[in-house]
Scaffold this active site. Structure first.
Site, mmCIF file in Angstrom:
data_model
loop_
_atom_site.group_PDB
_atom_site.id
_atom_site.type_symbol
_atom_site.label_atom_id
_atom_site.label_comp_id
_atom_site.label_asym_id
_atom_site.label_seq_id
_atom_site.Cartn_x
_atom_site.Cartn_y
_atom_site.Cartn_z
ATOM 1 N N HIS A 83 -46.979 42.174 16.025
ATOM 2 C CA HIS A 83 -47.622 41.059 15.319
ATOM 3 C C HIS A 83 -47.285 41.128 13.837
ATOM 4 O O HIS A 83 -47.178 42.226 13.268
ATOM 5 C CB HIS A 83 -49.142 41.187 15.532
ATOM 6 C CG HIS A 83 -49.939 40.002 15.110
ATOM 7 N ND1 HIS A 83 -50.109 39.648 13.798
ATOM 8 C CD2 HIS A 83 -50.625 39.083 15.843
ATOM 9 C CE1 HIS A 83 -50.865 38.561 13.733
ATOM 10 N NE2 HIS A 83 -51.192 38.194 14.962
ATOM 11 N N GLU A 118 -51.208 30.966 21.987
ATOM 12 C CA GLU A 118 -52.219 31.546 21.113
ATOM 13 C C GLU A 118 -52.293 30.691 19.862
ATOM 14 O O GLU A 118 -51.431 30.768 18.990
ATOM 15 C CB GLU A 118 -51.867 33.002 20.780
ATOM 16 C CG GLU A 118 -53.094 33.812 20.455
ATOM 17 C CD GLU A 118 -52.781 35.204 19.953
ATOM 18 O OE1 GLU A 118 -53.079 36.158 20.669
ATOM 19 O OE2 GLU A 118 -52.238 35.330 18.852
ATOM 20 N N HIS A 142 -46.901 36.435 23.288
ATOM 21 C CA HIS A 142 -47.910 35.528 22.752
ATOM 22 C C HIS A 142 -47.183 34.351 22.116
ATOM 23 O O HIS A 142 -46.463 34.528 21.127
ATOM 24 C CB HIS A 142 -48.752 36.231 21.687
ATOM 25 C CG HIS A 142 -49.907 36.978 22.251
ATOM 26 N ND1 HIS A 142 -50.616 37.906 21.537
ATOM 27 C CD2 HIS A 142 -50.498 36.915 23.469
ATOM 28 C CE1 HIS A 142 -51.591 38.387 22.292
ATOM 29 N NE2 HIS A 142 -51.524 37.812 23.471
#
Lengths: 334, 134
Positions: free
Chosen positions: A194, A305, A269
């Site tokens: 991330h 997401e 994601h």
């Protein structure tokens, strides 16, 4: 909040009546290639305030589940009485998955290294392992085959790696110890890559080195969050950047940097924070990323997401719908 | 379901013992996106009409069980879920007067995956006017 099965069926029957669930559940093999899914985290600002968990399932069902069951991610917090859900709730969960044609794919869970304090001592390897095993068991009970296994981060101000999201020092020992459990429960442990972490970075080198040396595939691998590709600062996004931790100014990963990682990537994601009425995501190069996944025969779920600026004010449902139009076009489902 | 505001109107009332008001209760929901282990809460501060109550006068009820804030620090296997507002019970002999009060609540928690020093303090909410009926 516990419901009897009869009460649940009555509620579910009401909700289901409006939903076009005409497809007969198929036992056919899972469609290969990249597939659509949703992280219920997208709806977190509405959940428990404007809608129930079942409403979220019904919404995902309405994103076109005619051809295959959409993948689902939920976070531990939606599990009633987590970490000890009742048998009745687990039954209710599986009934909802079947009715709404969603497939539990990824369980968003954490190793809470800072369970008792901020600066250490952090959870021991044994304590971390116990938390991890607890989540593998709960996730598996709910049908999840993957975990978004969030490792604790130890960076402190003044440390050289500060703000690069360096995992706790004992992450290798924790994961190694849990590998046999993950295999036993068919549960892939995946730390989320991330922002501000870059695909070309020391952290990724460490993960890949460990994966190769310890031969962890598929029980330990990676979940790539597409926020790492955000190459245009968002005018409207939260803090003008992908949600959660932002990318450092001017830094981002190039789509082709994912290619070498693909053998170890078991889930993604599909992060987005902007989507326009043409159903295009202007600040993350989705076309290039999806093209790579297709070309390299990547098989797995892209879990939407949403972290846009209007997430807290009712914008999430429409945003996810638009993103699924975009994904259907790119995946050749439109 | 819960009210959108973190400080909940429903549940705001005095607590009576042997017919006498000994304190009051107010409910607070977490807007953090995940459930929180009790030990990761860094504490609740309740302020009513400008009067801030010491933490040892404020207990927390979650899942039907009541904890002092000191007790919570040691409980790492019970989670405060998102679908439930915590009931804060404040000791105040005589309770609050019936009518409108301005209630503000501050709450914070640690976050294991955020670098140190950046863990989340939720901060004090803007005071919400709540009506006490009993």
């Amino acid at each position: 909040m516990t419901m009897t099965r009869k009460e649940f069926l009555q509620t579910a029957a009401g909700a289901i009546a409006v939903s076009a669930i005409t497809r007969i559940a198929s036992a056919a093999a899972e469609k290969p290639g990249p597939k659509r899914g949703v992280s219920a985290y997208s709806y977190v600002s509405d959940l428990n305030v404007n809608c129930t968990l079942e409403d979220c399932f019904a919404e995902i069902n309405d994103l076109d589940t005619r051809n295959y069951d959409l993948g689902l991610e939920v976070l531990t917090g939606v599990v009633e009485d987590y970490p000890n859900p009742s048998d009745a709730w687990v039954k209710k969960w599986h009934d909802m998955c079947a009715k709404y044609h969603v497939k539990p794919v990824e369980f968003g869970h954490w190793i809470d290294s800072k369970l008792y304090n901020e600066t250490g001592p952090y959870l021991s390897t044994e304590e971390s392992y116990e938390q991890l095993v607890q989540d593998i068991k709960v996730g598996s009970k709910l049908g999840f085959t993957h975990g978004r296994t969030k490792l604790g981060v130890i960076d402190q101000p003044g440390m050289p790696e500060y703000d690069t999201l360096t995992p706790v020092r004992n992450w290798r020992e924790i994961i190694k110890k849990a590998l046999p459990v993950a295999e036993k429960y068919n549960f892939r442990m995946l730390p989320e890559i991330h922002a501000p972490t870059l695909l070309n970075s020391k952290i990724l080198e460490d993960y890949i080195d460990f994966i190769q040396k310890e031969k962890t595939t598929p029980w330990f691998g990676l979940n790539i969050d597409f926020g790492v590709f955000q190459n245009i600062t968002s005018a409207r996004g939260r803090d003008g950047q992908p949600g959660g931790m932002p990318m450092k100014e001017g830094t981002y990963s190039k789509p082709e940097e994912i290619i070498a990682l693909l053998p170890y990537v078991h889930c993604c994601h599909a992060k987005f924070n902007e989507i326009n009425d043409d159903c295009e995501c202007p600040n993350i190069p989705y076309a290039a990323v999806i093209d790579i996944l297709k070309k390299h025969n990547w098989n797995g779920y892209l879990l939407s997401e949403y972290e846009g600026a209007d997430k807290g004010s009712g914008g999430a449902f429409a945003a996810v719908r638009k993103q699924h139009v975009m994904l259907k076009r790119m995946l050749g489902e439109a | 379901m819960l009210e959108k505001e973190v400080v909940q109107q429903r549940g705001f009332h005095n607590v009576y013992k042997d017919g006498k008001a000994v304190g009051f209760q107010v409910r607070y929901r977490s807007t953090y996106y995940r459930g929180v282990w009790l030990s990761m809460s860094t504490g609740f501060d309740v302020t009513v009409d400008g009067e801030k109550f010491p933490r040892d006068q404020v207990t927390v009820t979650i899942g039907g069980k009541t904890y002092t804030q000191e007790e919570m620090k040691k409980i790492g296997n019970v989670q405060w879920p998102n679908y439930e507002a915590a009931i804060l019970t404040v000791t105040k002999p005589g309770g609050l007067k019936l009518g409108v009060h301005e209630v503000a609540i501050a709450w914070g928690h640690r976050t294991s995956y955020i670098p140190g020093g950046m863990s989340m303090g939720r901060g004090e909410t803007p005071a919400r006017k709540l009506v006490l009926v009993y």
